[in-house]
Design a protein around this motif. Sequence first.
Motif, PDB file in Angstrom:
ATOM      1  N   LEU A   1       0.829  -1.202   0.000  1.00 36.06           N
ATOM      2  CA  LEU A   1       0.000   0.000   0.000  1.00 36.06           C
ATOM      3  C   LEU A   1       0.866   1.256   0.000  1.00 36.06           C
ATOM      4  CD1 LEU A   1      -2.943   1.085   0.251  1.00 36.06           C
ATOM      5  CD2 LEU A   1      -2.612   1.026   2.727  1.00 36.06           C
ATOM      6  N   LEU A   2       1.918   1.238   0.783  1.00 35.90           N
ATOM      7  CA  LEU A   2       2.845   2.370   0.831  1.00 35.90           C
ATOM      8  C   LEU A   2       3.486   2.594  -0.534  1.00 35.90           C
ATOM      9  CD1 LEU A   2       4.596   4.520   2.268  1.00 35.90           C
ATOM     10  CD2 LEU A   2       6.190   2.676   2.801  1.00 35.90           C
ATOM     11  N   LEU A   3       3.932   1.510  -1.162  1.00 28.57           N
ATOM     12  CA  LEU A   3       4.572   1.640  -2.478  1.00 28.57           C
ATOM     13  C   LEU A   3       3.587   2.153  -3.526  1.00 28.57           C
ATOM     14  CD1 LEU A   3       6.725  -1.606  -2.490  1.00 28.57           C
ATOM     15  CD2 LEU A   3       7.522   0.745  -2.204  1.00 28.57           C
ATOM     16  N   ALA A   4       2.338   1.743  -3.432  1.00 28.78           N
ATOM     17  CA  ALA A   4       1.328   2.159  -4.411  1.00 28.78           C
ATOM     18  C   ALA A   4       0.878   3.607  -4.215  1.00 28.78           C
ATOM     19  CB  ALA A   4       0.117   1.230  -4.335  1.00 28.78           C
ATOM     20  N   ARG A   5       0.736   4.035  -2.974  1.00 27.17           N
ATOM     21  CA  ARG A   5       0.163   5.351  -2.694  1.00 27.17           C
ATOM     22  C   ARG A   5       1.182   6.421  -2.331  1.00 27.17           C
ATOM     23  NH1 ARG A   5      -4.825   6.410  -1.992  1.00 27.17           N
ATOM     24  NH2 ARG A   5      -6.387   4.834  -2.378  1.00 27.17           N
ATOM     25  N   GLY A   6       2.308   6.014  -1.755  1.00 31.38           N
ATOM     26  CA  GLY A   6       3.268   6.994  -1.258  1.00 31.38           C
ATOM     27  C   GLY A   6       2.848   7.471   0.114  1.00 31.38           C
TER      28      GLY A   6
ATOM     29  N   THR B   1      -3.213   6.984   4.472  1.00 31.30           N
ATOM     30  CA  THR B   1      -3.883   7.376   5.711  1.00 31.30           C
ATOM     31  C   THR B   1      -3.833   6.225   6.716  1.00 31.30           C
ATOM     32  OG1 THR B   1      -6.076   6.580   5.065  1.00 31.30           O
ATOM     33  CG2 THR B   1      -5.495   8.844   4.410  1.00 31.30           C
ATOM     34  N   ILE B   2      -3.976   6.565   7.970  1.00 30.85           N
ATOM     35  CA  ILE B   2      -4.014   5.549   9.025  1.00 30.85           C
ATOM     36  C   ILE B   2      -5.222   4.633   8.809  1.00 30.85           C
ATOM     37  CG2 ILE B   2      -4.329   5.177  11.510  1.00 30.85           C
ATOM     38  CD1 ILE B   2      -1.507   6.068  10.812  1.00 30.85           C
ATOM     39  N   ALA B   3      -6.332   5.186   8.356  1.00 32.35           N
ATOM     40  CA  ALA B   3      -7.520   4.368   8.094  1.00 32.35           C
ATOM     41  C   ALA B   3      -7.229   3.318   7.028  1.00 32.35           C
ATOM     42  CB  ALA B   3      -8.684   5.262   7.665  1.00 32.35           C
ATOM     43  N   GLN B   4      -6.514   3.690   5.962  1.00 31.60           N
ATOM     44  CA  GLN B   4      -6.148   2.733   4.913  1.00 31.60           C
ATOM     45  C   GLN B   4      -5.203   1.666   5.456  1.00 31.60           C
ATOM     46  OE1 GLN B   4      -4.525   5.664   2.298  1.00 31.60           O
ATOM     47  NE2 GLN B   4      -6.356   5.737   1.010  1.00 31.60           N
ATOM     48  N   ILE B   5      -4.266   2.087   6.274  1.00 33.10           N
ATOM     49  CA  ILE B   5      -3.310   1.154   6.868  1.00 33.10           C
ATOM     50  C   ILE B   5      -4.050   0.152   7.739  1.00 33.10           C
ATOM     51  CG2 ILE B   5      -1.433   0.965   8.553  1.00 33.10           C
ATOM     52  CD1 ILE B   5      -0.484   3.747   7.437  1.00 33.10           C
ATOM     53  N   ALA B   6      -4.947   0.645   8.580  1.00 29.52           N
ATOM     54  CA  ALA B   6      -5.710  -0.231   9.471  1.00 29.52           C
ATOM     55  C   ALA B   6      -6.558  -1.228   8.681  1.00 29.52           C
ATOM     56  CB  ALA B   6      -6.596   0.610  10.389  1.00 29.52           C
ATOM     57  N   LYS B   7      -7.219  -0.741   7.636  1.00 25.15           N
ATOM     58  CA  LYS B   7      -8.053  -1.618   6.819  1.00 25.15           C
ATOM     59  C   LYS B   7      -7.203  -2.701   6.148  1.00 25.15           C
ATOM     60  CE  LYS B   7     -11.442  -1.582   3.099  1.00 25.15           C
ATOM     61  NZ  LYS B   7     -12.173  -0.768   2.129  1.00 25.15           N
TER      62      LYS B   7
ATOM     63  N   LYS C   1      -6.063  -5.162   8.639  1.00 22.95           N
ATOM     64  CA  LYS C   1      -7.206  -5.829   9.283  1.00 22.95           C
ATOM     65  C   LYS C   1      -7.192  -5.653  10.802  1.00 22.95           C
ATOM     66  CE  LYS C   1      -7.697  -8.998   5.508  1.00 22.95           C
ATOM     67  NZ  LYS C   1      -7.402 -10.262   4.952  1.00 22.95           N
ATOM     68  N   VAL C   2      -6.954  -4.402  11.206  1.00 22.35           N
ATOM     69  CA  VAL C   2      -7.022  -4.036  12.622  1.00 22.35           C
ATOM     70  C   VAL C   2      -7.841  -2.756  12.733  1.00 22.35           C
ATOM     71  CG1 VAL C   2      -4.808  -5.095  13.229  1.00 22.35           C
ATOM     72  CG2 VAL C   2      -4.873  -2.698  12.582  1.00 22.35           C
ATOM     73  N   ALA C   3      -8.317  -2.476  13.928  1.00 26.00           N
ATOM     74  CA  ALA C   3      -9.060  -1.237  14.156  1.00 26.00           C
ATOM     75  C   ALA C   3      -8.112  -0.038  14.023  1.00 26.00           C
ATOM     76  CB  ALA C   3      -9.692  -1.260  15.539  1.00 26.00           C
ATOM     77  N   LYS C   4      -8.665   1.059  13.537  1.00 23.27           N
ATOM     78  CA  LYS C   4      -7.851   2.263  13.340  1.00 23.27           C
ATOM     79  C   LYS C   4      -7.129   2.665  14.622  1.00 23.27           C
ATOM     80  CE  LYS C   4      -8.301   7.066  11.887  1.00 23.27           C
ATOM     81  NZ  LYS C   4      -9.231   8.108  11.470  1.00 23.27           N
ATOM     82  N   GLY C   5      -7.822   2.638  15.745  1.00 25.43           N
ATOM     83  CA  GLY C   5      -7.212   3.007  17.013  1.00 25.43           C
ATOM     84  C   GLY C   5      -6.110   2.055  17.448  1.00 25.43           C
ATOM     85  N   SER C   6      -6.204   0.805  17.003  1.00 27.26           N
ATOM     86  CA  SER C   6      -5.183  -0.190  17.367  1.00 27.26           C
ATOM     87  C   SER C   6      -3.832   0.124  16.745  1.00 27.26           C
ATOM     88  CB  SER C   6      -5.617  -1.593  16.924  1.00 27.26           C
ATOM     89  OG  SER C   6      -6.755  -1.992  17.626  1.00 27.26           O
ATOM     90  N   ILE C   7      -3.834   0.802  15.627  1.00 30.76           N
ATOM     91  CA  ILE C   7      -2.576   1.167  14.977  1.00 30.76           C
ATOM     92  C   ILE C   7      -1.697   1.942  15.958  1.00 30.76           C
ATOM     93  CG2 ILE C   7      -1.531   2.603  13.154  1.00 30.76           C
ATOM     94  CD1 ILE C   7      -2.751   0.042  12.052  1.00 30.76           C
ATOM     95  N   TYR C   8      -2.332   2.806  16.742  1.00 33.24           N
ATOM     96  CA  TYR C   8      -1.581   3.649  17.681  1.00 33.24           C
ATOM     97  C   TYR C   8      -1.061   2.881  18.899  1.00 33.24           C
ATOM     98  CZ  TYR C   8      -3.235   7.406  14.749  1.00 33.24           C
ATOM     99  OH  TYR C   8      -3.489   8.210  13.674  1.00 33.24           O
ATOM    100  N   ASP C   9      -1.503   1.632  19.067  1.00 38.85           N
ATOM    101  CA  ASP C   9      -0.922   0.777  20.110  1.00 38.85           C
ATOM    102  C   ASP C   9       0.468   0.301  19.703  1.00 38.85           C
ATOM    103  OD1 ASP C   9      -3.202   0.960  21.682  1.00 38.85           O
ATOM    104  OD2 ASP C   9      -4.064  -0.907  20.894  1.00 38.85           O
ATOM    105  N   TYR C  10       0.744   0.340  18.408  1.00 41.02           N
ATOM    106  CA  TYR C  10       1.993  -0.211  17.879  1.00 41.02           C
ATOM    107  C   TYR C  10       2.883   0.834  17.211  1.00 41.02           C
ATOM    108  CZ  TYR C  10      -0.702  -4.368  18.751  1.00 41.02           C
ATOM    109  OH  TYR C  10      -1.454  -5.328  19.374  1.00 41.02           O
ATOM    110  N   PHE C  11       2.300   1.933  16.755  1.00 41.07           N
ATOM    111  CA  PHE C  11       3.040   2.977  16.047  1.00 41.07           C
ATOM    112  C   PHE C  11       2.576   4.349  16.522  1.00 41.07           C
ATOM    113  CE2 PHE C  11       2.746  -0.664  13.197  1.00 41.07           C
ATOM    114  CZ  PHE C  11       4.062  -0.853  12.822  1.00 41.07           C
TER     115      PHE C  11
END
Length: 92
Positions: free
Chosen positions: A35-40, A45-51, A54-64
């Motif tokens: 996704l990073l390579l395709a979009r830059g 967005t964090i929402a795209q990363i989470a989707k 396959k984790v909740a958007k808020g969960s991303i911030y538990d790790y990053f």
Amino acid sequence: MNDNHSFEIVRRCHLAIIVDKVKKRRDIALNCSDLLLARGIKNLTIAQIAKTAKVAKGSIYDYFENKEDIVFGIITIFIERYQEKLLLKLNR
């Protein structure tokens, strides 16, 4: 994330699940590398990363801390892989 053996206990349906935070962080980073390579980074967005991960958007911030931290995680994984391959070639 200085502790290489960080674990988090997640409670779901009254069952405790132990989550290896280092592995989960790595899995999220690996899942969104394409996704990073395709979009830059600017169009990611964090929402795209989470989707994608396959984790909740808020969960991303538990790790990053932010998306730049995710990019750093992806780059680190690729460097580690390259280093492993290089060491294998040198040891032949």
